[in-house]
Design a protein around this motif. Structure first.
Motif, PDB file in Angstrom:
ATOM      1  N   GLU A 163       0.819  -1.217   0.000  1.00  0.00           N
ATOM      2  CA  GLU A 163       0.000   0.000   0.000  1.00  0.00           C
ATOM      3  C   GLU A 163       0.852   1.266   0.000  1.00  0.00           C
ATOM      4  O   GLU A 163       0.372   2.335   0.362  1.00  0.00           O
ATOM      5  CB  GLU A 163      -0.929  -0.010   1.217  1.00  0.00           C
ATOM      6  N   GLY A 164       2.113   1.140  -0.410  1.00  0.00           N
ATOM      7  CA  GLY A 164       2.978   2.325  -0.479  1.00  0.00           C
ATOM      8  C   GLY A 164       4.138   2.235   0.488  1.00  0.00           C
ATOM      9  O   GLY A 164       4.250   1.281   1.264  1.00  0.00           O
ATOM     10  N   TYR A 165       4.995   3.237   0.451  1.00  0.00           N
ATOM     11  CA  TYR A 165       6.172   3.233   1.315  1.00  0.00           C
ATOM     12  C   TYR A 165       6.635   4.659   1.572  1.00  0.00           C
ATOM     13  O   TYR A 165       6.291   5.603   0.849  1.00  0.00           O
ATOM     14  CB  TYR A 165       7.306   2.404   0.691  1.00  0.00           C
ATOM     15  N   ASP A 166       7.429   4.788   2.641  1.00  0.00           N
ATOM     16  CA  ASP A 166       8.024   6.077   3.026  1.00  0.00           C
ATOM     17  C   ASP A 166       9.529   5.879   3.168  1.00  0.00           C
ATOM     18  O   ASP A 166       9.995   4.850   3.677  1.00  0.00           O
ATOM     19  CB  ASP A 166       7.438   6.561   4.364  1.00  0.00           C
ATOM     20  N   TRP A 167      10.283   6.891   2.741  1.00  0.00           N
ATOM     21  CA  TRP A 167      11.735   6.807   2.838  1.00  0.00           C
ATOM     22  C   TRP A 167      12.203   7.151   4.250  1.00  0.00           C
ATOM     23  O   TRP A 167      11.669   8.020   4.900  1.00  0.00           O
ATOM     24  CB  TRP A 167      12.407   7.771   1.849  1.00  0.00           C
ATOM     25  N   GLY A 168      13.240   6.421   4.672  1.00  0.00           N
ATOM     26  CA  GLY A 168      13.965   6.787   5.879  1.00  0.00           C
ATOM     27  C   GLY A 168      15.249   7.448   5.431  1.00  0.00           C
ATOM     28  O   GLY A 168      15.253   8.611   5.018  1.00  0.00           O
ATOM     29  N   ALA A 169      16.342   6.718   5.465  1.00  0.00           N
ATOM     30  CA  ALA A 169      17.588   7.191   4.860  1.00  0.00           C
ATOM     31  C   ALA A 169      17.488   6.914   3.370  1.00  0.00           C
ATOM     32  O   ALA A 169      17.411   5.773   2.925  1.00  0.00           O
ATOM     33  CB  ALA A 169      18.770   6.458   5.471  1.00  0.00           C
ATOM     34  N   LYS A 170      17.486   7.999   2.562  1.00  0.00           N
ATOM     35  CA  LYS A 170      17.266   7.838   1.128  1.00  0.00           C
ATOM     36  C   LYS A 170      18.515   7.284   0.454  1.00  0.00           C
ATOM     37  O   LYS A 170      19.643   7.536   0.879  1.00  0.00           O
ATOM     38  CB  LYS A 170      16.868   9.173   0.516  1.00  0.00           C
TER      39      LYS A 170
END
Length: 474
Positions: A163-170
């Motif tokens: 359902e999607g994702y979010d970046w931490g350390a890019k």
């Protein structure tokens, strides 16, 4: 009067009158039984043990985080090139923090997972037959939705979608001492491979979550005989035949379902029955609802010797008079046995007639007095025929009615003791950690009295509701 006529007259007078020392010796009714004691005790009654299961989502979360650790996914096409000739890719995925679990409300068996990951990726590019590659490491948090179900063979089945994702350390690469972000490039790679990741997660769940072992333990726990009465050495045994389950539903932060262990209940007396552990489970059946009906037979037992002793205490030595004292008899001894559904009373007499008589009646359980009593007590056909010729005054008298009215075998203490013991076993009985048995017997009704070769059995039905509450995952 000739001698011949005198002899005929003498025979007629003798046949129509009864001498004080008349001898009774009718043919005894044949002893026979329709059931053995074991057959009565092994009579099975279908019941359902109701198991409401309540599992906190935090326990699901704890179990998943315990079982899913370290490297959870790896793919490498550098050493084994992809068949379609695409650029090589080597990815390793680790769990970098606790997985968070939530659930959709209602009856939709949908879990949502927030999975923090650390990813190491090395991407290659084929140029004129040579591969150039660059590795990077970054952090990401991916959101998944998983539909959860249990297959009939007890395998856990999940269908996971991203359902999607979010970046931490890019993700970045270093070229000439400079860090260059490649978020867009890596994002496309992740999007392309999310399907592979979700399949890997589903595979991990199927491999790591084992339902068969704890359910088989519960199955064997239910099958173990329970001592209902130490005094009467009475055991309750459940012979389960199938397991039912309702679809999962979510209420707040709790997962709920209802499991029903459907089986036969029976009682036995004597040594603890030997029940060997089962090594497999029956298929699981998903049903809309699970009943909570429970019934078992409770038995009061009296051997023929014990019953005859009680009857002797009431009747032996008693004198009965007939026709205003003209005739009398005293009961000398009493014996009892069965003939199919009838109880045979053999009574030895002395007095105006001497010998044995046989009466037969139908035993039944009287719930008011909690005793085995008799109805329709009457002289056996052979005895009746003999009395008609030799002692009609006894046949027309009230002896059979008196015996019927006063003949009782008390079994109430046994039944009450077993019922109390059963109710105690059903109240807050912790079978194992987190698993508590609770139930109530709300109806006791007579079933019947059965004559077996060894004993007279009074059977009553105990009906009620039994549940096993399971709190959490251990």
């Amino acid at each position: 009067m000739t001698a011949k006529r005198y002899l005929v007259l003498l025979l007629i007078v003798t046949g129509c009158s009864t001498a004080p020392s008349g001898r009774l010796n009718p043919k005894a009714p044949k002893e026979s039984y329709n059931r053995t004691e074991m057959e009565v005790r092994n009579e099975k009654y279908l019941s359902t043990v109701n198991v409401p299961v309540s599992i906190a989502l935090r326990d699901v979360e704890r179990q998943i985080n315990t079982q899913v650790n370290g490297l959870i996914f790896e793919t490498n096409t550098f050493d084994t090139p992809a068949p379609d000739g695409s650029d090589p890719l080597h990815i390793k995925v680790w769990k970098r923090g606790n997985i968070n679990v939530s659930a959709a409300g209602g009856a939709d068996s949908l879990f949502r997972f927030v999975v923090p990951l650390k990813i190491w990726a090395k991407a290659g590019k084929r140029i004129f037959g040579f591969v150039q590659s660059q590795a990077t490491e970054f952090e990401i948090t991916i959101r998944f939705a998983t539909r959860f179900s249990i297959d009939p063979d007890w395998s856990v089945n999940t269908q996971t979608t991203a359902e999607g994702y979010d970046w931490g350390a890019k993700p970045t690469i270093r070229i000439g001492g400079f860090s260059i972000p490649i978020t867009g490039i890596v994002g496309k790679i992740i999007d392309k491979n999310l399907g592979t990741i979700t399949k890997a997660l589903d595979q991990q769940v199927r491999q790591q979550i084992d339902l068969r072992t704890p359910v088989l333990q519960a199955w064997n726990t239910v099958r173990q005989p329970y001592l209902l009465s130490e005094a009467y050495r009475t055991w309750l045994q459940v012979v389960p035949r199938r397991i039912l389950i309702t679809p999962l539903r979510f209420e707040g932060n709790t997962i709920r379902t209802l499991i029903g262990i459907e089986g036969y209940t029976l009682t036995s007396v004597g040594a603890k029955p030997d029940v060997r552990p089962a090594v497999s489970l029956p298929d699981l059946s998903v049903v809309p609802t699970v009943k909570d009906n429970f019934q078992v037979s409770i038995m009061g037992e009296s051997t023929y010797e014990e019953a005859a002793k009680l009857a002797s205490e009431n009747f032996v030595g008693k004198k009965f008079e007939f026709q205003d004292g003209r005739y009398n008899i005293t009961i000398r001894d009493i014996d009892l046995y069965g003939q199919n559904e009838s109880l045979i009373i053999k009574a030895g007499l002395t007095g105006s007639v001497t010998g044995d008589i046989y009466l037969k009646g139908r035993p039944y359980y009287d719930p008011e007095t909690k005793t085995i009593a008799l109805k329709d007590l009457q002289y056996d056909l052979e005895t009746s025929s003999l009395l008609q010729r030799t002692a009609s005054w006894l046949l027309k008298g009230t002896l059979a009615r008196i015996l019927e009215k006063q003949f009782t075998i008390p079994v109430g203490d046994q039944l009450v003791e077993i019922q109390k013991s059963m109710q105690a076993q059903l109240k807050n009985n912790q079978l194992t950690k987190g698993v508590v048995l609770n139930g109530i017997i709300d109806e006791v009704r007579p079933d019947g009295v059965y004559l077996t070769p060894t004993a007279i059995l009074a059977v009553v039905f105990a009906k009620g509701r039994v549940g096993v509450k399971v709190e959490g995952l251990q």
